[in-house]
Design an enzyme around this catalytic site. Sequence first.
Site, mmCIF file in Angstrom:
data_model
loop_
_atom_site.group_PDB
_atom_site.id
_atom_site.type_symbol
_atom_site.label_atom_id
_atom_site.label_comp_id
_atom_site.label_asym_id
_atom_site.label_seq_id
_atom_site.Cartn_x
_atom_site.Cartn_y
_atom_site.Cartn_z
ATOM 1 N N ASP A 78 22.325 5.718 -31.228
ATOM 2 C CA ASP A 78 21.563 5.864 -32.470
ATOM 3 C C ASP A 78 22.504 6.020 -33.660
ATOM 4 O OD1 ASP A 78 19.213 5.748 -31.041
ATOM 5 O OD2 ASP A 78 18.827 7.896 -31.104
ATOM 6 N N TYR A 134 10.906 0.647 -25.958
ATOM 7 C CA TYR A 134 10.040 0.777 -27.122
ATOM 8 C C TYR A 134 9.164 -0.469 -27.266
ATOM 9 C CZ TYR A 134 12.652 4.827 -28.942
ATOM 10 O OH TYR A 134 13.223 6.065 -29.119
ATOM 11 N N GLU A 141 11.000 -3.955 -26.084
ATOM 12 C CA GLU A 141 12.334 -4.016 -25.492
ATOM 13 C C GLU A 141 12.189 -4.062 -23.968
ATOM 14 O OE1 GLU A 141 14.314 -0.989 -28.814
ATOM 15 O OE2 GLU A 141 13.561 -0.234 -26.902
#
Length: 378
Positions: free
Chosen positions: A73, A347, A363
């Site tokens: 992230d 996701y 995904e």
Amino acid sequence: MKPPEFIHGMIGILSLCFCHVCHAFSPIVIHRQELWKSEMEAEVHLYRTPILLKLPTGDLLAFSAPRKTTGSDKSAKFIAIRRSKDGGLQWDSTRIIEDDYDVEDGLNLGSAMVDKVTNDTFVFFGYCLHTPGPCTSPYREKGVYFKVSHDWGYTWTQAINVKETNPALAGLTWAPGPGFGIQKELEPNKGRLIGCGHRVDVPFRQMQCIYSDDHGKTWQMNSPLYGLPYSQKQAVGDFTPGETQVIELTNGTIFVSIRNENKFHCHCRMQSISYDGGYSFPIPNLIIQESLVDPSVFGSLALLNGTLFLSHPYNADSRVNMTLQWSFDSGQTWPGAVQLYEGPSEYSSLAQIDHEYLGLLFERDGYKYIDFFKIRIR
């Protein structure tokens, strides 16, 4: 995936459909297309955080935030976009609408929404959210930013810090989405733009939404749904409401599906409703939805002909088994489910294409691909 986990999960799904009401639907994927592939080379390490947005023109916009050098992230990214003019059967080439260059802790997509009064499209992203203290980036300061398109996503303004619309939001450590925001079509607060997400500060993990009542000229934050214990580092089993998808129900109330970050009470999703246009989600309105078995991940929502749909990996521990579940009573019960993809699934983002079809962007296979599925509901 462990075989007993998969068998247990599928038995749970199949058992949901023994009731007669499930025969009202027989969803089937009629078209599948790979939109992005993580090549692990050049400037893309992973394509992440898909968002699917249906425009009033009928076009579909697909967003993603490719990570350049690492899957973390906390990494350098850009925002990519593709468009379909025919309900998802064909897509144009990828365009880049925002780039954070080589910043170690760059942008995080984000939430996209449309104002159907002004015909403006908004996309939000957080910046430098994973670095304690001030941002070290030479390009911009820590906070939440948005871009606006006045021509349905063909061109975009420069990124605008939300503090420019409201000084109280300077340095905001709130991660929007990742998913779509909405504009309320019914009272109360008809016309309100609202997108939900979560605070990333470790001591203050909470679900919170941003909203505007003046078509995006100014933005405000709503009353948070606080995590517990408050102002302390949280552990497995604590109440930690995370990434959130918002939708308006047919009676004007706001419904949210919430990532159960630390698996409070069960390995499942949480949900809540708001009667004041999304300003608050009181604890008495919170439901720990045990029927929505979930490994702690973002899930998406869509409303089609009065039926509420949810996409997420249906598994207690692993991000596998992308499943579409549905509710006929505004999320109180979820009697229907169908498996869309058996393998690794992460996701997702749903959008209503028309009265018969849903679109799903998700995904798969360890974040190697972002695929689009066109799903016929009846």
